[in-house]
Design a protein around this motif. Structure first.
Motif, PDB file in Angstrom:
ATOM      1  N   TRP A 125       4.213   8.141  -9.149  1.00 42.32           N
ATOM      2  CA  TRP A 125       4.251   6.702  -8.856  1.00 42.32           C
ATOM      3  C   TRP A 125       3.837   5.851 -10.058  1.00 42.32           C
ATOM      4  O   TRP A 125       4.477   4.850 -10.374  1.00 42.32           O
ATOM      5  N   ASP A 126       2.765   6.238 -10.729  1.00 42.19           N
ATOM      6  CA  ASP A 126       2.227   5.427 -11.820  1.00 42.19           C
ATOM      7  C   ASP A 126       3.148   5.349 -13.029  1.00 42.19           C
ATOM      8  O   ASP A 126       3.001   4.457 -13.859  1.00 42.19           O
ATOM      9  N   GLY A 127       4.130   6.239 -13.129  1.00 39.36           N
ATOM     10  CA  GLY A 127       5.050   6.235 -14.249  1.00 39.36           C
ATOM     11  C   GLY A 127       6.239   5.305 -14.082  1.00 39.36           C
ATOM     12  O   GLY A 127       7.099   5.238 -14.952  1.00 39.36           O
ATOM     13  N   TYR A 128       6.291   4.586 -12.964  1.00 41.07           N
ATOM     14  CA  TYR A 128       7.424   3.709 -12.661  1.00 41.07           C
ATOM     15  C   TYR A 128       6.961   2.259 -12.544  1.00 41.07           C
ATOM     16  O   TYR A 128       5.820   1.988 -12.173  1.00 41.07           O
ATOM     17  N   ARG A 129       7.865   1.344 -12.821  1.00 41.31           N
ATOM     18  CA  ARG A 129       7.616  -0.090 -12.573  1.00 41.31           C
ATOM     19  C   ARG A 129       8.127  -0.370 -11.161  1.00 41.31           C
ATOM     20  O   ARG A 129       9.319  -0.520 -10.920  1.00 41.31           O
ATOM     21  N   ILE A 130       7.193  -0.404 -10.231  1.00 39.03           N
ATOM     22  CA  ILE A 130       7.493  -0.561  -8.805  1.00 39.03           C
ATOM     23  C   ILE A 130       6.821  -1.835  -8.320  1.00 39.03           C
ATOM     24  O   ILE A 130       5.683  -2.119  -8.674  1.00 39.03           O
ATOM     25  N   TYR A 131       7.548  -2.571  -7.480  1.00 36.57           N
ATOM     26  CA  TYR A 131       6.964  -3.760  -6.853  1.00 36.57           C
ATOM     27  C   TYR A 131       7.022  -3.598  -5.343  1.00 36.57           C
ATOM     28  O   TYR A 131       8.103  -3.339  -4.817  1.00 36.57           O
ATOM     29  N   PRO A 132       5.910  -3.734  -4.648  1.00 32.21           N
ATOM     30  CA  PRO A 132       4.550  -3.896  -5.162  1.00 32.21           C
ATOM     31  C   PRO A 132       3.920  -2.548  -5.505  1.00 32.21           C
ATOM     32  O   PRO A 132       3.817  -1.651  -4.671  1.00 32.21           O
ATOM     33  N   LYS A 133       3.497  -2.400  -6.729  1.00 31.95           N
ATOM     34  CA  LYS A 133       2.894  -1.162  -7.232  1.00 31.95           C
ATOM     35  C   LYS A 133       1.653  -0.785  -6.423  1.00 31.95           C
ATOM     36  O   LYS A 133       1.429   0.372  -6.099  1.00 31.95           O
ATOM     37  N   ALA A 134       0.823  -1.790  -6.109  1.00 33.12           N
ATOM     38  CA  ALA A 134      -0.441  -1.539  -5.411  1.00 33.12           C
ATOM     39  C   ALA A 134      -0.239  -0.947  -4.019  1.00 33.12           C
ATOM     40  O   ALA A 134      -1.151  -0.337  -3.472  1.00 33.12           O
ATOM     41  N   LEU A 135       0.954  -1.087  -3.447  1.00 30.05           N
ATOM     42  CA  LEU A 135       1.197  -0.524  -2.120  1.00 30.05           C
ATOM     43  C   LEU A 135       1.114   1.007  -2.158  1.00 30.05           C
ATOM     44  O   LEU A 135       0.825   1.641  -1.143  1.00 30.05           O
ATOM     45  N   GLY A 136       1.313   1.597  -3.312  1.00 28.92           N
ATOM     46  CA  GLY A 136       1.224   3.049  -3.450  1.00 28.92           C
ATOM     47  C   GLY A 136      -0.114   3.603  -2.998  1.00 28.92           C
ATOM     48  O   GLY A 136      -0.181   4.694  -2.423  1.00 28.92           O
ATOM     49  N   GLU A 137      -1.191   2.874  -3.240  1.00 28.46           N
ATOM     50  CA  GLU A 137      -2.525   3.335  -2.827  1.00 28.46           C
ATOM     51  C   GLU A 137      -2.636   3.416  -1.308  1.00 28.46           C
ATOM     52  O   GLU A 137      -3.358   4.260  -0.775  1.00 28.46           O
ATOM     53  N   TYR A 138      -1.933   2.557  -0.595  1.00 29.37           N
ATOM     54  CA  TYR A 138      -1.939   2.589   0.866  1.00 29.37           C
ATOM     55  C   TYR A 138      -1.037   3.709   1.381  1.00 29.37           C
ATOM     56  O   TYR A 138      -1.392   4.426   2.308  1.00 29.37           O
ATOM     57  N   ILE A 139       0.129   3.862   0.760  1.00 27.46           N
ATOM     58  CA  ILE A 139       1.069   4.902   1.181  1.00 27.46           C
ATOM     59  C   ILE A 139       0.477   6.289   0.961  1.00 27.46           C
ATOM     60  O   ILE A 139       0.617   7.181   1.793  1.00 27.46           O
ATOM     61  N   LYS A 140      -0.212   6.470  -0.154  1.00 29.20           N
ATOM     62  CA  LYS A 140      -0.836   7.763  -0.460  1.00 29.20           C
ATOM     63  C   LYS A 140      -2.057   8.039   0.402  1.00 29.20           C
ATOM     64  O   LYS A 140      -2.588   9.143   0.400  1.00 29.20           O
ATOM     65  N   GLY A 141      -2.542   7.020   1.132  1.00 27.41           N
ATOM     66  CA  GLY A 141      -3.707   7.195   1.989  1.00 27.41           C
ATOM     67  C   GLY A 141      -5.031   6.970   1.296  1.00 27.41           C
ATOM     68  O   GLY A 141      -6.084   7.236   1.867  1.00 27.41           O
ATOM     69  N   HIS A 142      -5.011   6.472   0.051  1.00 26.37           N
ATOM     70  CA  HIS A 142      -6.255   6.211  -0.677  1.00 26.37           C
ATOM     71  C   HIS A 142      -6.949   4.944  -0.207  1.00 26.37           C
ATOM     72  O   HIS A 142      -8.140   4.785  -0.440  1.00 26.37           O
ATOM     73  N   ARG A 143      -6.188   4.053   0.421  1.00 24.02           N
ATOM     74  CA  ARG A 143      -6.756   2.821   0.962  1.00 24.02           C
ATOM     75  C   ARG A 143      -6.220   2.638   2.370  1.00 24.02           C
ATOM     76  O   ARG A 143      -5.024   2.772   2.591  1.00 24.02           O
ATOM     77  N   PRO A 144      -7.099   2.338   3.322  1.00 21.62           N
ATOM     78  CA  PRO A 144      -6.642   2.152   4.695  1.00 21.62           C
ATOM     79  C   PRO A 144      -6.180   0.710   4.918  1.00 21.62           C
ATOM     80  O   PRO A 144      -6.509  -0.190   4.157  1.00 21.62           O
ATOM     81  N   GLY A 145      -5.451   0.511   5.974  1.00 20.45           N
ATOM     82  CA  GLY A 145      -5.144  -0.846   6.406  1.00 20.45           C
ATOM     83  C   GLY A 145      -3.675  -1.125   6.574  1.00 20.45           C
ATOM     84  O   GLY A 145      -2.841  -0.595   5.849  1.00 20.45           O
ATOM     85  N   VAL A 146      -3.387  -1.984   7.541  1.00 20.33           N
ATOM     86  CA  VAL A 146      -2.032  -2.472   7.767  1.00 20.33           C
ATOM     87  C   VAL A 146      -1.831  -3.721   6.913  1.00 20.33           C
ATOM     88  O   VAL A 146      -0.875  -3.822   6.170  1.00 20.33           O
ATOM     89  N   TYR A 147      -2.763  -4.662   7.006  1.00  9.38           N
ATOM     90  CA  TYR A 147      -2.668  -5.884   6.204  1.00  9.38           C
ATOM     91  C   TYR A 147      -3.212  -5.589   4.821  1.00  9.38           C
ATOM     92  O   TYR A 147      -4.361  -5.210   4.659  1.00  9.38           O
ATOM     93  N   VAL A 148      -2.341  -5.728   3.804  1.00 10.43           N
ATOM     94  CA  VAL A 148      -2.753  -5.388   2.447  1.00 10.43           C
ATOM     95  C   VAL A 148      -2.990  -6.612   1.569  1.00 10.43           C
ATOM     96  O   VAL A 148      -3.426  -6.489   0.427  1.00 10.43           O
ATOM     97  N   GLY A 149      -2.680  -7.812   2.079  1.00 11.34           N
ATOM     98  CA  GLY A 149      -2.965  -9.042   1.349  1.00 11.34           C
ATOM     99  C   GLY A 149      -1.932  -9.377   0.293  1.00 11.34           C
ATOM    100  O   GLY A 149      -0.818  -8.863   0.279  1.00 11.34           O
ATOM    101  N   ASP A 150      -2.318 -10.236  -0.632  1.00  9.56           N
ATOM    102  CA  ASP A 150      -1.450 -10.742  -1.704  1.00  9.56           C
ATOM    103  C   ASP A 150      -1.551  -9.788  -2.900  1.00  9.56           C
ATOM    104  O   ASP A 150      -2.311 -10.029  -3.835  1.00  9.56           O
ATOM    105  N   ILE A 151      -0.811  -8.700  -2.828  1.00  5.89           N
ATOM    106  CA  ILE A 151      -0.847  -7.678  -3.884  1.00  5.89           C
ATOM    107  C   ILE A 151       0.488  -7.642  -4.604  1.00  5.89           C
ATOM    108  O   ILE A 151       1.482  -8.151  -4.115  1.00  5.89           O
ATOM    109  N   ASN A 152       0.488  -6.994  -5.780  1.00  2.49           N
ATOM    110  CA  ASN A 152       1.752  -6.797  -6.481  1.00  2.49           C
ATOM    111  C   ASN A 152       1.789  -5.455  -7.164  1.00  2.49           C
ATOM    112  O   ASN A 152       0.968  -4.795  -7.512  1.00  2.49           O
TER     113      ASN A 152
END
Length: 147
Positions: free
Chosen positions: A120-147
């Protein structure tokens, strides 16, 4: 300024996420399939339509996984400083065989690609920060104003 709703597909298989591959002056970038909700359309109908257009496949829509806000003035792209949308990420499952062709790709879209979560970190993905939620490193449905 109006706020736009956008329905996005989170399609996973064997540790990878299906994303649209796009190109701009900086090179390739990746987005989740999906787009703006049209008047009279439910969010589920929007994500089904957008997947057909962008990845050329019908999908079965599952649970709502994440809600992201995007307030353009808070992020790096000056061209969308006045833009604001709320994105609804639904777990989706592909229907049918692989080898999909987009029927109505976005203007910057050049294809689709499976991106492995461990790369994941080797790609320019939008929103990049969503990867932490998908991988399970951060919990939550509402992720806020991230990119």
């Amino acid at each position: 300024m109006s706020i736009r709703n956008s329905a996005k597909a989170l399609i996973m298989k064997e540790g990878a996420v299906l994303l649209t591959k796009n190109r701009d002056e900086e090179g390739f970038f990746y987005l989740f399939p999906g787009g703006g909700q049209e008047k009279g359309e439910t969010l589920e109908q929007a994500v089904v339509r957008e997947c057909q257009e962008e990845i050329g496949s019908s999908v079965r829509v599952g649970h709502l996984k994440h809600v992201r806000e995007y307030i353009g003035k808070n992020h790096e792209h000056a061209f969308d400083a006045g833009f604001q949308q709320v994105e609804f990420y639904f777990e989706c499952h592909l229907l049918g065989e692989e080898g999909y062709e987009p029927t109505n790709p976005d203007s910057h879209q050049v294809g689709i690609e499976w991106v492995r979560l461990d790369e994941w970190d080797g790609y320019r993905i939008y929103p990049k920060a969503l990867g932490e939620y998908i991988k399970g490193h951060r919990p939550g449905v509402y992720v806020g104003d991230i990119n």
